[in-house]
Design a protein around this motif. Structure first.
Motif, PDB file in Angstrom:
ATOM      1  N   LYS A 132       0.633   9.277  -6.001  1.00  0.00           N
ATOM      2  CA  LYS A 132       0.988  10.662  -5.664  1.00  0.00           C
ATOM      3  C   LYS A 132       1.839  11.293  -6.764  1.00  0.00           C
ATOM      4  N   HIS A 133       2.647  10.469  -7.423  1.00  0.00           N
ATOM      5  CA  HIS A 133       3.538  10.973  -8.464  1.00  0.00           C
ATOM      6  C   HIS A 133       2.989  10.749  -9.874  1.00  0.00           C
ATOM      7  N   GLY A 134       1.680  10.516  -9.967  1.00  0.00           N
ATOM      8  CA  GLY A 134       1.033  10.521 -11.271  1.00  0.00           C
ATOM      9  C   GLY A 134       0.625   9.188 -11.866  1.00  0.00           C
ATOM     10  N   SER A 168      -1.602   6.119 -12.703  1.00  0.00           N
ATOM     11  CA  SER A 168      -3.055   5.971 -12.735  1.00  0.00           C
ATOM     12  C   SER A 168      -3.461   4.631 -12.134  1.00  0.00           C
ATOM     13  N   PRO A 169      -4.291   4.649 -11.091  1.00  0.00           N
ATOM     14  CA  PRO A 169      -4.770   3.395 -10.522  1.00  0.00           C
ATOM     15  C   PRO A 169      -5.739   2.670 -11.442  1.00  0.00           C
ATOM     16  N   ASN A 170      -6.176   3.333 -12.506  1.00  0.00           N
ATOM     17  CA  ASN A 170      -7.119   2.728 -13.452  1.00  0.00           C
ATOM     18  C   ASN A 170      -6.433   2.120 -14.670  1.00  0.00           C
ATOM     19  N   ALA A 171      -5.121   2.271 -14.747  1.00  0.00           N
ATOM     20  CA  ALA A 171      -4.396   1.682 -15.882  1.00  0.00           C
ATOM     21  C   ALA A 171      -4.506   0.166 -15.793  1.00  0.00           C
ATOM     22  N   SER A 172      -4.467  -0.481 -16.945  1.00  0.00           N
ATOM     23  CA  SER A 172      -4.564  -1.938 -16.927  1.00  0.00           C
ATOM     24  C   SER A 172      -3.300  -2.553 -17.519  1.00  0.00           C
ATOM     25  N   SER A 173      -3.045  -3.769 -17.097  1.00  0.00           N
ATOM     26  CA  SER A 173      -1.882  -4.506 -17.583  1.00  0.00           C
ATOM     27  C   SER A 173      -2.204  -5.160 -18.918  1.00  0.00           C
ATOM     28  N   VAL A 174      -1.250  -5.876 -19.447  1.00  0.00           N
ATOM     29  CA  VAL A 174      -1.445  -6.574 -20.718  1.00  0.00           C
ATOM     30  C   VAL A 174      -2.647  -7.512 -20.640  1.00  0.00           C
ATOM     31  N   GLY A 175      -2.848  -8.138 -19.500  1.00  0.00           N
ATOM     32  CA  GLY A 175      -3.980  -9.040 -19.326  1.00  0.00           C
ATOM     33  C   GLY A 175      -5.269  -8.325 -18.978  1.00  0.00           C
ATOM     34  N   ALA A 176      -5.323  -7.009 -19.154  1.00  0.00           N
ATOM     35  CA  ALA A 176      -6.501  -6.174 -18.885  1.00  0.00           C
ATOM     36  C   ALA A 176      -6.898  -6.166 -17.414  1.00  0.00           C
ATOM     37  N   LYS A 177      -5.922  -6.338 -16.538  1.00  0.00           N
ATOM     38  CA  LYS A 177      -6.216  -6.283 -15.110  1.00  0.00           C
ATOM     39  C   LYS A 177      -5.813  -4.923 -14.560  1.00  0.00           C
ATOM     40  N   THR A 178      -6.769  -4.272 -13.922  1.00  0.00           N
ATOM     41  CA  THR A 178      -6.471  -3.023 -13.241  1.00  0.00           C
ATOM     42  C   THR A 178      -5.885  -3.346 -11.868  1.00  0.00           C
ATOM     43  N   ALA A 179      -5.412  -2.320 -11.191  1.00  0.00           N
ATOM     44  CA  ALA A 179      -4.863  -2.513  -9.847  1.00  0.00           C
ATOM     45  C   ALA A 179      -5.926  -3.097  -8.916  1.00  0.00           C
ATOM     46  N   LEU A 180      -7.177  -2.651  -9.077  1.00  0.00           N
ATOM     47  CA  LEU A 180      -8.248  -3.169  -8.226  1.00  0.00           C
ATOM     48  C   LEU A 180      -8.483  -4.654  -8.479  1.00  0.00           C
ATOM     49  N   LEU A 209       0.819  -1.212   0.000  1.00  0.00           N
ATOM     50  CA  LEU A 209       0.000   0.000   0.000  1.00  0.00           C
ATOM     51  C   LEU A 209       0.853   1.263   0.000  1.00  0.00           C
ATOM     52  N   ALA A 210       1.922   1.282   0.778  1.00  0.00           N
ATOM     53  CA  ALA A 210       2.776   2.474   0.836  1.00  0.00           C
ATOM     54  C   ALA A 210       3.362   2.789  -0.538  1.00  0.00           C
ATOM     55  N   SER A 211       3.823   1.773  -1.235  1.00  0.00           N
ATOM     56  CA  SER A 211       4.380   1.976  -2.578  1.00  0.00           C
ATOM     57  C   SER A 211       3.306   2.456  -3.549  1.00  0.00           C
ATOM     58  N   ALA A 212       2.114   1.885  -3.462  1.00  0.00           N
ATOM     59  CA  ALA A 212       1.011   2.291  -4.334  1.00  0.00           C
ATOM     60  C   ALA A 212       0.662   3.757  -4.111  1.00  0.00           C
TER      61      ALA A 212
END
Length: 86
Positions: free
Chosen positions: A10-12, A14-26, A2-5
């Protein structure tokens, strides 16, 4: 973790970005059963971001065993957001 996230967002990052497998951080947090991270990701959802999370996120949340602490609250939060989309 969590601290790293928090630092990344904070430095820009996007928590909504997705990976190659279409997985978001959530989705990844739910897949890993990281309830604390999932709640934080739900907390930082801003109005400019989509409030319609999608059924796949709910599927990940429901797949968490019922005995995992905080699971029902995360499922309920996602269901509430999904109702707002319909």
């Amino acid at each position: 973790d969590l601290a790293s996230a928090k630092v990344l967002v904070k430095h820009g990052a996007s928590p909504n970005a997705s990976s190659v497998g279409a997985k978001t951080a959530l989705k990844k947090a739910l897949e890993l059963r990281n309830i604390i991270m999932a709640n934080w990701l739900l907390d930082i959802n801003t109005p400019s971001q989509s409030s319609c999370i999608g059924k796949s996120v709910l599927d990940y949340a429901v797949a968490i065993p019922a005995n995992v602490s905080g699971r029902s609250q995360v499922v309920a939060r996602i269901q509430t957001r999904m109702k707002a989309c319909s």
